[in-house]
Scaffold this motif. Structure first.
Motif, mmCIF file in Angstrom:
data_model
loop_
_atom_site.group_PDB
_atom_site.id
_atom_site.type_symbol
_atom_site.label_atom_id
_atom_site.label_comp_id
_atom_site.label_asym_id
_atom_site.label_seq_id
_atom_site.Cartn_x
_atom_site.Cartn_y
_atom_site.Cartn_z
ATOM 1 N N LEU A 71 -12.559 -8.070 6.964
ATOM 2 C CA LEU A 71 -13.918 -7.811 7.436
ATOM 3 C C LEU A 71 -13.956 -6.582 8.342
ATOM 4 C CD1 LEU A 71 -15.142 -11.456 8.188
ATOM 5 C CD2 LEU A 71 -15.650 -10.049 6.183
ATOM 6 N N ALA A 72 -12.931 -6.441 9.195
ATOM 7 C CA ALA A 72 -12.872 -5.288 10.095
ATOM 8 C C ALA A 72 -12.716 -3.988 9.308
ATOM 9 C CB ALA A 72 -11.718 -5.449 11.083
ATOM 10 N N GLY A 73 -11.893 -4.020 8.260
ATOM 11 C CA GLY A 73 -11.693 -2.827 7.436
ATOM 12 C C GLY A 73 -12.959 -2.419 6.707
ATOM 13 N N GLU A 79 -19.220 1.909 8.514
ATOM 14 C CA GLU A 79 -19.799 2.585 9.676
ATOM 15 C C GLU A 79 -19.321 4.025 9.786
ATOM 16 O OE1 GLU A 79 -19.076 0.069 13.056
ATOM 17 O OE2 GLU A 79 -20.761 -1.257 12.559
ATOM 18 N N SER A 80 -18.113 4.297 9.288
ATOM 19 C CA SER A 80 -17.630 5.680 9.307
ATOM 20 C C SER A 80 -18.463 6.564 8.384
ATOM 21 C CB SER A 80 -16.152 5.740 8.901
ATOM 22 O OG SER A 80 -15.986 5.528 7.511
ATOM 23 N N LEU A 81 -19.122 5.927 7.392
ATOM 24 C CA LEU A 81 -20.003 6.659 6.475
ATOM 25 C C LEU A 81 -21.435 6.719 7.007
ATOM 26 C CD1 LEU A 81 -18.741 5.071 3.139
ATOM 27 C CD2 LEU A 81 -18.271 7.389 3.941
ATOM 28 N N GLY A 82 -21.666 6.093 8.155
ATOM 29 C CA GLY A 82 -23.004 6.070 8.735
ATOM 30 C C GLY A 82 -23.844 4.908 8.263
ATOM 31 N N PHE A 83 -23.235 3.959 7.540
ATOM 32 C CA PHE A 83 -23.967 2.794 7.053
ATOM 33 C C PHE A 83 -23.982 1.700 8.126
ATOM 34 C CE2 PHE A 83 -22.210 3.717 2.493
ATOM 35 C CZ PHE A 83 -22.912 4.921 2.476
ATOM 36 N N GLY A 300 -10.537 -4.061 2.468
ATOM 37 C CA GLY A 300 -11.936 -4.001 2.859
ATOM 38 C C GLY A 300 -12.518 -2.609 2.689
ATOM 39 N N ALA A 301 -11.745 -1.611 3.086
ATOM 40 C CA ALA A 301 -12.212 -0.219 3.003
ATOM 41 C C ALA A 301 -12.445 0.214 1.560
ATOM 42 C CB ALA A 301 -11.204 0.706 3.680
ATOM 43 N N VAL A 302 -11.503 -0.083 0.672
ATOM 44 C CA VAL A 302 -11.627 0.328 -0.732
ATOM 45 C C VAL A 302 -12.840 -0.332 -1.388
ATOM 46 C CG1 VAL A 302 -10.541 0.164 -3.009
ATOM 47 C CG2 VAL A 302 -9.191 0.895 -1.039
ATOM 48 N N ASN A 303 -13.073 -1.593 -1.069
ATOM 49 C CA ASN A 303 -14.230 -2.290 -1.629
ATOM 50 C C ASN A 303 -15.542 -1.663 -1.172
ATOM 51 O OD1 ASN A 303 -13.695 -5.036 -3.208
ATOM 52 N ND2 ASN A 303 -12.029 -4.752 -1.749
ATOM 53 N N LEU A 344 3.947 -0.351 10.693
ATOM 54 C CA LEU A 344 4.581 -0.759 9.441
ATOM 55 C C LEU A 344 4.720 0.429 8.486
ATOM 56 C CD1 LEU A 344 5.701 -3.231 7.955
ATOM 57 C CD2 LEU A 344 3.380 -3.717 7.146
ATOM 58 N N ALA A 345 3.853 1.407 8.645
ATOM 59 C CA ALA A 345 3.906 2.607 7.799
ATOM 60 C C ALA A 345 5.182 3.407 8.019
ATOM 61 C CB ALA A 345 2.692 3.490 8.070
ATOM 62 N N THR A 346 5.845 3.201 9.153
ATOM 63 C CA THR A 346 7.091 3.933 9.421
ATOM 64 C C THR A 346 8.249 3.410 8.588
ATOM 65 O OG1 THR A 346 7.704 2.491 11.278
ATOM 66 C CG2 THR A 346 6.347 4.419 11.784
ATOM 67 N N ILE A 347 8.144 2.163 8.127
ATOM 68 C CA ILE A 347 9.223 1.625 7.297
ATOM 69 C C ILE A 347 8.790 1.424 5.849
ATOM 70 C CG2 ILE A 347 10.376 0.524 9.242
ATOM 71 C CD1 ILE A 347 9.293 -2.142 8.302
ATOM 72 N N ILE A 348 7.476 1.454 5.607
ATOM 73 C CA ILE A 348 6.958 1.388 4.240
ATOM 74 C C ILE A 348 6.040 2.586 4.032
ATOM 75 C CG2 ILE A 348 5.632 0.062 2.556
ATOM 76 C CD1 ILE A 348 6.448 -2.453 3.981
ATOM 77 N N PRO A 349 6.548 3.666 3.472
ATOM 78 C CA PRO A 349 5.743 4.878 3.285
ATOM 79 C C PRO A 349 4.431 4.595 2.559
ATOM 80 C CG PRO A 349 8.045 5.298 2.756
ATOM 81 C CD PRO A 349 7.921 3.813 2.951
ATOM 82 N N GLY A 350 3.346 5.123 3.103
ATOM 83 C CA GLY A 350 2.041 4.953 2.485
ATOM 84 C C GLY A 350 1.325 3.675 2.840
ATOM 85 N N TRP A 351 1.957 2.828 3.647
ATOM 86 C CA TRP A 351 1.329 1.556 4.003
ATOM 87 C C TRP A 351 -0.012 1.791 4.716
ATOM 88 C CZ3 TRP A 351 1.433 -3.477 3.072
ATOM 89 C CH2 TRP A 351 0.729 -4.319 3.926
ATOM 90 N N GLY A 352 -1.028 1.063 4.279
ATOM 91 C CA GLY A 352 -2.320 1.089 4.962
ATOM 92 C C GLY A 352 -3.191 2.288 4.663
ATOM 93 N N THR A 353 -2.761 3.161 3.760
ATOM 94 C CA THR A 353 -3.580 4.329 3.442
ATOM 95 C C THR A 353 -3.714 4.475 1.929
ATOM 96 O OG1 THR A 353 -1.653 5.807 3.430
ATOM 97 C CG2 THR A 353 -2.845 5.564 5.512
ATOM 98 N N THR A 354 -4.886 4.880 1.499
ATOM 99 C CA THR A 354 -5.124 5.204 0.095
ATOM 100 C C THR A 354 -6.376 6.060 0.012
ATOM 101 O OG1 THR A 354 -5.520 4.337 -2.131
ATOM 102 C CG2 THR A 354 -6.486 3.108 -0.307
ATOM 103 N N ASP A 355 -6.388 6.964 -0.949
ATOM 104 C CA ASP A 355 -7.590 7.775 -1.158
ATOM 105 C C ASP A 355 -8.374 7.267 -2.366
ATOM 106 O OD1 ASP A 355 -5.911 8.495 -3.202
ATOM 107 O OD2 ASP A 355 -5.912 10.649 -2.741
ATOM 108 N N ALA A 356 -8.068 6.045 -2.805
ATOM 109 C CA ALA A 356 -8.763 5.473 -3.955
ATOM 110 C C ALA A 356 -10.269 5.422 -3.716
ATOM 111 C CB ALA A 356 -8.234 4.067 -4.237
ATOM 112 N N PHE A 357 -11.014 6.044 -4.595
ATOM 113 C CA PHE A 357 -12.480 6.063 -4.589
ATOM 114 C C PHE A 357 -13.089 6.754 -3.366
ATOM 115 C CE2 PHE A 357 -11.071 2.136 -6.773
ATOM 116 C CZ PHE A 357 -11.398 2.515 -8.062
#
Length: 371
Positions: A71-73, A79-83, A300-303, A344-357
């Motif tokens: 829900l937070a994501g 809100e980052s999009l102004g919605f 949440g963000a991707v959705n 966690l991103a320091t031990i799993i590259p790419g964790w928590g980030t995606t540019d999908a959509f």
């Protein structure tokens, strides 16, 4: 007389202020994107025409950290999009869940994100939303929603989540391991995970299921802890090698029970992750040795991005899977600092980030909103 003059002067000042701010229509960064949209050249016409955009996120399950992060994501991305983004968790109460969807249908929402709609009534709810012209994205919900035109069904790659976890279990506990299976039927994601579990049992005939347990409610972790504690009294050392927990709420309860019973020879293999989970996995002698997961904030963000594309009139897929990663206790403990959901991103590259959509116009809106 003085009071009357003061009131007239105050009214005149307020009228001038309203005119100067565009008749009071533009909202702040937390409530709308009218002001910010003016700065975005490539904004889709449908978004411009909508002006202030209001979304609703409705999740059936709740009471767990995964829900809170999801829900937070979603809220943060919107809100980052102004919605404006409203969120609601029904805490496994079907009546409250469907009532929330009905309210969203009859409200002034421009898009609705549904999570864990697991019954035929959800399909009827979504049809009503679509009849009102409200775009819908559904996460971890019934497959029948794919028959409703324009709906995007999203999920974690549940088959891969289960496969990664079970492969690790077999690797560490062996193909003759005696298992406790923590699983609950009735949820699409659980059905998909169970399919892989059954296939794994067939692939490795030496694996045996000693017992199973599963409930989904606001007390899942506590109920699981009590159930596993009872199992441990029935099965002395040597009769249980590992626990496969298909949800981190199960794994939390199981880990507590195993630790309290001093039965840390039993290893726990889970699915999903949170800060609380990571902390538990990093404790000394923790029985929780691995978990496969997708960052719930990223889900949440991707959705929300998919929902924004629908509002913009852009093409979206009928279905989308988010790919998981395996997190092991060994990797966590190799870190010089305690690991949380961010690091966690320091031990799993790419964790928590995606540019999908994430379209260019979305990036521009975020920049205009200072996000």
């Amino acid at each position: 007389m003085i009071n009357r003059k003061f009131r007239l002067m105050f009214a005149l000042i307020m009228a001038i202020a309203i005119v100067a701010t565009g008749c009071g229509q533009a909202k702040s960064n937390n409530g709308g994107n009218n002001g910010q949209a003016a700065q975005v050249e490539n904004l889709p016409e449908a978004i411009k025409e909508k002006g202030d955009i209001k979304l609703m996120v409705i999740r059936k399950i709740g009471g767990d950290d995964h829900t809170a992060q999801f829900l937070a994501g979603a809220k943060q991305e919107g809100e980052s999009l102004g919605f404006k983004v409203d969120t609601f968790s029904a805490n496994n109460d079907a009546a409250k869940f469907h009532d929330a969807i009905a309210q969203a249908t009859n409200g002034d929402y421009d898009g609705v994100l549904i999570s864990h709609g697991d019954d035929p009534a959800t399909v009827e709810d979504v049809k009503k939303l679509k009849e009102k012209g409200i775009p819908v994205v559904a996460f971890d919900s019934v497959g029948e929603l794919s028959e409703v035109e324009g709906v995007t069904l999203t999920s974690q790659n549940d088959e891969l989540l289960a496969q990664q976890t079970l492969d690790q279990l077999v690797k560490e506990s062996g193909d003759q391991a005696k298992l406790v299976y923590l699983w609950v039927d009735g949820f699409p994601a659980m059905v998909r995970r169970n399919k892989i579990y059954q296939e794994t049992l067939a692939k490795y005939p030496g694996l045996s299921e000693v017992e199973r347990f599963g409930v989904a409610n606001e007390n899942t972790s506590v109920d699981t802890q009590n159930a596993v504690a009872a199992m441990l009294t029935k099965h002395p050392k040597g009769e249980i090698d590992a626990i496969f927990a298909t949800w981190d709420a199960f794994a939390i309860g199981a880990a507590r029970a195993v630790a309290e019973a001093g039965r840390t020879e039993i290893k726990i293999y889970g699915i999903d992750v949170s800060n609380a989970d990571l902390q538990m996995m990093q404790q000394e002698n923790s029985p929780w040795v691995s978990t496969a997961a997708v960052d719930p904030k990223m889900i949440g963000a991707v959705n929300i991005r998919l929902l924004a594309k629908k509002i913009a009139g852009e093409e979206t897929p009928a279905a989308y899977n988010l790919e998981p990663a395996l997190i092991t206790q060994e990797a966590l403990k190799a870190s010089s600092e305690p690991v949380n959901m961010v690091s966690l991103a320091t031990i799993i590259p790419g964790w928590g980030t995606t540019d999908a959509f994430e379209e260019d116009w979305m990036k521009a809106l975020k920049a205009a909103n200072g996000k």
